[in-house]
Structure formats: C-alpha cells, structure tokens
Design a protein around this motif. Structure first.
Motif, PDB file in Angstrom:
ATOM      1  N   ALA A  51    -100.485 -21.914  50.313  1.00 34.01           N
ATOM      2  CA  ALA A  51     -99.814 -21.891  51.622  1.00 34.01           C
ATOM      3  C   ALA A  51     -99.873 -23.258  52.311  1.00 34.01           C
ATOM      4  CB  ALA A  51    -100.445 -20.826  52.517  1.00 34.01           C
ATOM      5  N   ARG A  52    -100.888 -24.062  52.003  1.00 33.89           N
ATOM      6  CA  ARG A  52    -101.083 -25.346  52.707  1.00 33.89           C
ATOM      7  C   ARG A  52     -99.809 -26.200  52.719  1.00 33.89           C
ATOM      8  NH1 ARG A  52    -106.057 -27.575  54.051  1.00 33.89           N
ATOM      9  NH2 ARG A  52    -105.163 -29.638  53.719  1.00 33.89           N
ATOM     10  N   GLN A  53     -99.075 -26.192  51.594  1.00 33.60           N
ATOM     11  CA  GLN A  53     -97.871 -27.042  51.513  1.00 33.60           C
ATOM     12  C   GLN A  53     -96.753 -26.553  52.439  1.00 33.60           C
ATOM     13  OE1 GLN A  53     -95.613 -26.374  47.592  1.00 33.60           O
ATOM     14  NE2 GLN A  53     -97.583 -25.407  47.218  1.00 33.60           N
ATOM     15  N   LEU A  54     -96.881 -25.301  52.920  1.00 34.48           N
ATOM     16  CA  LEU A  54     -95.851 -24.756  53.831  1.00 34.48           C
ATOM     17  C   LEU A  54     -96.275 -24.895  55.290  1.00 34.48           C
ATOM     18  CD1 LEU A  54     -95.100 -21.414  51.940  1.00 34.48           C
ATOM     19  CD2 LEU A  54     -93.740 -23.513  51.894  1.00 34.48           C
ATOM     20  N   MET A  55     -97.452 -25.495  55.514  1.00 35.26           N
ATOM     21  CA  MET A  55     -98.020 -25.504  56.867  1.00 35.26           C
ATOM     22  C   MET A  55     -97.852 -26.859  57.552  1.00 35.26           C
ATOM     23  SD  MET A  55    -101.454 -23.387  55.759  1.00 35.26           S
ATOM     24  CE  MET A  55    -102.380 -23.428  57.278  1.00 35.26           C
ATOM     25  N   ASN A  56     -97.478 -26.822  58.833  1.00 34.75           N
ATOM     26  CA  ASN A  56     -97.487 -28.034  59.656  1.00 34.75           C
ATOM     27  C   ASN A  56     -98.920 -28.527  59.820  1.00 34.75           C
ATOM     28  OD1 ASN A  56     -94.743 -27.990  60.013  1.00 34.75           O
ATOM     29  ND2 ASN A  56     -94.850 -26.706  61.851  1.00 34.75           N
ATOM     30  N   ALA A  57     -99.059 -29.723  60.388  1.00 30.22           N
ATOM     31  CA  ALA A  57    -100.381 -30.368  60.426  1.00 30.22           C
ATOM     32  C   ALA A  57    -101.475 -29.483  61.027  1.00 30.22           C
ATOM     33  CB  ALA A  57    -100.277 -31.675  61.186  1.00 30.22           C
ATOM     34  N   LYS A  58    -101.149 -28.764  62.113  1.00 34.12           N
ATOM     35  CA  LYS A  58    -102.186 -27.953  62.760  1.00 34.12           C
ATOM     36  C   LYS A  58    -101.875 -26.458  62.641  1.00 34.12           C
ATOM     37  CE  LYS A  58    -103.766 -31.376  66.054  1.00 34.12           C
ATOM     38  NZ  LYS A  58    -103.886 -31.738  67.470  1.00 34.12           N
ATOM     39  N   ALA A  59    -101.291 -26.098  61.518  1.00 36.06           N
ATOM     40  CA  ALA A  59    -100.832 -24.705  61.373  1.00 36.06           C
ATOM     41  C   ALA A  59    -101.967 -23.750  61.036  1.00 36.06           C
ATOM     42  CB  ALA A  59     -99.768 -24.655  60.279  1.00 36.06           C
ATOM     43  N   LEU A  60    -101.661 -22.447  61.203  1.00 31.70           N
ATOM     44  CA  LEU A  60    -102.603 -21.379  60.851  1.00 31.70           C
ATOM     45  C   LEU A  60    -102.105 -20.656  59.608  1.00 31.70           C
ATOM     46  CD1 LEU A  60    -103.027 -19.588  64.322  1.00 31.70           C
ATOM     47  CD2 LEU A  60    -104.380 -21.497  63.410  1.00 31.70           C
ATOM     48  N   PHE A  61    -103.034 -20.318  58.720  1.00 33.59           N
ATOM     49  CA  PHE A  61    -102.723 -19.390  57.621  1.00 33.59           C
ATOM     50  C   PHE A  61    -103.491 -18.106  57.896  1.00 33.59           C
ATOM     51  CE2 PHE A  61    -103.870 -17.478  53.463  1.00 33.59           C
ATOM     52  CZ  PHE A  61    -102.601 -17.115  53.066  1.00 33.59           C
ATOM     53  N   LEU A  62    -102.760 -17.003  58.052  1.00 36.56           N
ATOM     54  CA  LEU A  62    -103.391 -15.717  58.335  1.00 36.56           C
ATOM     55  C   LEU A  62    -103.487 -14.897  57.052  1.00 36.56           C
ATOM     56  CD1 LEU A  62    -103.065 -16.652  61.197  1.00 36.56           C
ATOM     57  CD2 LEU A  62    -102.062 -14.469  61.790  1.00 36.56           C
ATOM     58  N   ASN A  63    -104.678 -14.429  56.764  1.00 35.32           N
ATOM     59  CA  ASN A  63    -104.948 -13.775  55.483  1.00 35.32           C
ATOM     60  C   ASN A  63    -105.565 -12.390  55.702  1.00 35.32           C
ATOM     61  OD1 ASN A  63    -105.766 -13.006  52.973  1.00 35.32           O
ATOM     62  ND2 ASN A  63    -107.168 -14.739  52.632  1.00 35.32           N
ATOM     63  N   PRO A  64    -104.747 -11.319  55.529  1.00 33.67           N
ATOM     64  CA  PRO A  64    -105.304  -9.973  55.692  1.00 33.67           C
ATOM     65  C   PRO A  64    -105.893  -9.398  54.403  1.00 33.67           C
ATOM     66  CG  PRO A  64    -102.925  -9.845  55.499  1.00 33.67           C
ATOM     67  CD  PRO A  64    -103.281 -11.295  55.314  1.00 33.67           C
ATOM     68  N   THR A  65    -105.867 -10.172  53.315  1.00 32.90           N
ATOM     69  CA  THR A  65    -106.412  -9.657  52.057  1.00 32.90           C
ATOM     70  C   THR A  65    -107.463 -10.621  51.494  1.00 32.90           C
ATOM     71  OG1 THR A  65    -104.605 -10.711  50.830  1.00 32.90           O
ATOM     72  CG2 THR A  65    -104.279  -8.415  51.445  1.00 32.90           C
ATOM     73  N   PRO A  66    -108.488 -10.942  52.284  1.00 34.93           N
ATOM     74  CA  PRO A  66    -109.468 -11.928  51.809  1.00 34.93           C
ATOM     75  C   PRO A  66    -110.404 -11.345  50.745  1.00 34.93           C
ATOM     76  CG  PRO A  66    -110.206 -10.981  53.872  1.00 34.93           C
ATOM     77  CD  PRO A  66    -108.840 -10.396  53.602  1.00 34.93           C
ATOM     78  N   LYS A  67    -110.787 -12.175  49.803  1.00 36.72           N
ATOM     79  CA  LYS A  67    -111.895 -11.791  48.911  1.00 36.72           C
ATOM     80  C   LYS A  67    -113.162 -11.942  49.767  1.00 36.72           C
ATOM     81  CE  LYS A  67    -109.655 -13.618  44.784  1.00 36.72           C
ATOM     82  NZ  LYS A  67    -108.568 -14.391  45.412  1.00 36.72           N
ATOM     83  N   PRO A  68    -114.214 -11.138  49.512  1.00 31.65           N
ATOM     84  CA  PRO A  68    -115.407 -11.203  50.371  1.00 31.65           C
ATOM     85  C   PRO A  68    -115.932 -12.619  50.585  1.00 31.65           C
ATOM     86  CG  PRO A  68    -115.581  -9.346  48.870  1.00 31.65           C
ATOM     87  CD  PRO A  68    -114.325 -10.085  48.485  1.00 31.65           C
TER      88      PRO A  68
END
Ligand SMILES: NC(=O)c1ccc[n+]([C@@H]2O[C@H](COP(=O)([O-])OP(=O)(O)OC[C@H]3O[C@@H](n4cnc5c(N)ncnc54)[C@H](OP(=O)(O)O)[C@@H]3O)[C@@H](O)[C@H]2O)c1
Length: 314
Positions: free
Chosen positions: A223-240
């Motif tokens: 996802a990082r490549q789709l994010m602006n400099a100060k963007a958020l990545f929201l993850n509802p399926t995290p590994k522990p």
C-alpha cells in the motif's frame, strides 16, 4: 433446540446440526428466538483455526456473531425490553461464542430494537461490519471533500457501510471492485472505480491520503506506493504480530499503519441506526434457510456477492 456446531477446526464439512438444550438466561441477559444471523469472514477464519490465539480450541463451537430475532424472555435486572420485541444484537465474546441456533442468550446491553423499516436479515447485518466501518471512519480523522480515499474491496459488508458513511461526510472515494460490483459501489457513493479484474491497483499512478484494504490481500508494504507522504493505511485484518509492530514503526515513518479492531456497542449502534434512518441501504444479496447452512457458507466463502449473506430461521 437445533444448533449448528463444529467439533474440530476445518472447512465447511465440519459443520453439523445438533439438538441442544435451550440456553438459560442470567439476570442481565435476554433470551432471543433467532430469526436471522449474518455471515462474516471471521466465521470461517475462526472455524479454520486461523485465530486460535483469540478463539481458543475448546469444542463444540457455534458460529455466527450478529443476529436478529424476537425477545422470548428477559432476566430479572433487564429494563427496556419485553417479550415479543423485535431486536438485533451481537454476542459478547465474538471469538468464543456463536449465534447459530434457534435461541441465543446475550446481555441486554448488546441488544437493540429493530427498526420496522428493515428485515431481520438486514438488521442482523448491522453490528459487526457497521461498527467496523464507523471505527475506520474515526481512525480517518477529519475528512473533507479534498481527502482522497482508496477503498480496496469495497462491495462486501464492511465496504457497503463505509462507502455510504463516507458519502454522508462528503469524502472523495475511489473504490476497488469486481466488474459486477462497480455499479453498486457508485450507488453507495464511490466517485471513481478501479476494476480489480482488469487493472492491478498497484500499477496506477494516483496516490491517496487514506488507503483502506478490506480484501485482506494488499498489506501495508504494498500500500505504501499508493500513499501520499503523510497518508494512513487502515488495516482491519492484521496478523497478531502486526498490532505491536505497526505501533512501533509508526514512531519512525510519516506513512502510518493503523490497525482496526472494533467492538459493537450502543454508542456505535445509535449512529448506525441514525444513518439507516437517513437512507443508508443494507443490501443482503442472498438469504439462505437454516437447513441450507452449508450452501450459505460455501456461497459466502467463495466471494463475489454484494453486501451481506444471511441465514434465516422460521
Ligand atoms: N478488525 C475488525 O474489527 C473487523 C471487523 C469486521 C470485518 N473485518 C474484516 O474486514 C474484511 C472485510 O470484511 P467484509 O465483511 O466486508 O468481507 P467481505 O464481505 O468478504 O468483503 C471483502 C471484499 O474484498 C473484495 N476482494 C476480493 N479480492 C479482491 C482483490 N484482489 N482486490 C480487491 N478487492 C477484492 C471482495 O470482492 P469480490 O467478492 O467481488 O471478489 C469483497 O468486496 C474481512 O477480512 C473481515 O474479516 C475486520
């Protein structure tokens, strides 16, 4: 009463029906005659043994988390409900309890009156994904029409609530969907569509202020490549391991990895019922009868449906 249970982890074939005693209620609980329960991906993740850290390995296990039905009995300290009320709700411990039975006993604090304008399967579709969508919205912070948001996997239950809640707040949303999902995603409020069957979302040039992955297939690194400099990545399926790791790494990077863990409550449900009153649509694309529970799980697990899938009882 009839109940769907499983005695070991596995695929759909481990599910079976059993006769079990009707649950007895404690003073703070309500006994519900279940009319419908919805299917969530969490059901099969737990059943396949992918979440044993939280679900434990004690059998038999029921399945299903959110339900709708009719109040059959109330505990001595319960106020606000009476026999015959049409309600919906959620089990207290989503990882260890299940609603796949003709009756379920739950604390009255996790039961709410069903609006007469929606069906039992629609009401049973609200608590888990509705709360998750509201939690995501809170994590997004202030949203304006200038905020660009990418929702990857936009036409399941979570996406259905999120897109419509974002529309009510005026956000600019790009939805990643299948070809079949494009029209409904637009109806729910997406401004533009990327069809994941025709285009790799990672190959496009645009970047976003917020990326949320509901498909569970993208992950923070991609996802990082789709994010602006100060963007958020929201993850509802995290590994522990990602839960503490994301917190730690966020100290050193401007592109934040935010884990979503949600838990239904009256506060969230009141907001969701308000949104429904204001026109939020709950699409249940298929409702299966109780005795076709294996077909229902098969259908839901293979994906390709819009909104939610539910199981209905007489
Ligand atoms: N952390 C929490 O508190 C919380 C709460 C609720 C849910 N969740 C999780 O959030 C996720 C979404 O929930 P949900 O109920 O909406 O699940 P869902 O109904 O299964 O939706 C998943 C969506 O992902 C799409 N998808 C599949 N492959 C894709 C791909 N390669 N690219 C883009 N999209 C793709 C699906 O579209 P097609 O079907 O058209 O392929 C579908 O619209 C699930 O993993 C669930 O377990 C977490």
């Amino acid at each position: 009463m009839k109940a769907i249970v499983y005695q070991k982890f596995g695929n759909i074939d481990v599910l079976q029906t059993l006769e079990q005693p009707k649950p007895t209620i404690q003073s703070d609980q309500v006994l519900i005659k279940v009319k419908a329960f919805s299917i969530n991906p969490m059901d099969w993740k737990i059943r396949k043994g992918e979440m044993t850290l939280m679900s434990g390995s004690k059998f038999p296990k029921h399945t299903g988390t959110d339900f709708a039905g009719i109040v059959e009995d109330i505990g001595s300290s319960v106020v606000g409900f009476k026999k015959g009320d049409e309600v919906f709700g959620v089990v207290k411990n989503m990882m260890k309890e299940g609603v796949s039975a003709e009756y379920v006993a739950v604390p009255s604090s996790l039961v709410w009156k069903k609006p007469s304008t929606i069906s039992f399967p629609q009401a049973a579709s609200i608590p888990v994904v509705g709360t998750a969508a509201l939690t995501a919205l809170q994590k997004m912070g202030t949203i304006t029409s200038q905020t660009s948001i990418l929702v990857n996997g936009a036409t399941g239950g979570f996406g259905m609530f999120l897109l419509q809640l974002l529309k009510q707040r005026g956000a600019h949303v790009t939805a990643v969907t299948s070809t079949a999902g494009a029209a409904i995603a637009k109806k729910w409020g997406a401004n533009s569509i990327i069809d994941y069957t025709k285009e790799n979302v990672l190959s496009q040039k645009a970047t976003y202020d917020i990326v949320i992955d509901l498909s569970g297939k993208m992950g923070y690194q991609k996802a990082r490549q789709l994010m602006n400099a100060k963007a958020l990545f929201l993850n509802p399926t995290p590994k522990p391991i990602e839960i503490p790791l994301a917190l730690f790494k966020n100290l050193f990077t401007a592109k934040k990895h935010i884990v979503i863990l949600s838990s239904p409550s009256t506060t969230y449900t009141d907001v969701l019922l308000g949104a429904v009153k204001n026109g939020l649509q709950i699409e249940v694309s298929k409702v299966f009868p109780f005795d076709q529970y294996k077909e229902a799980y098969q259908y839901a697990q293979q994906g390709g449906y819009i909104g939610k899938v539910a199981i209905e009882l007489n």
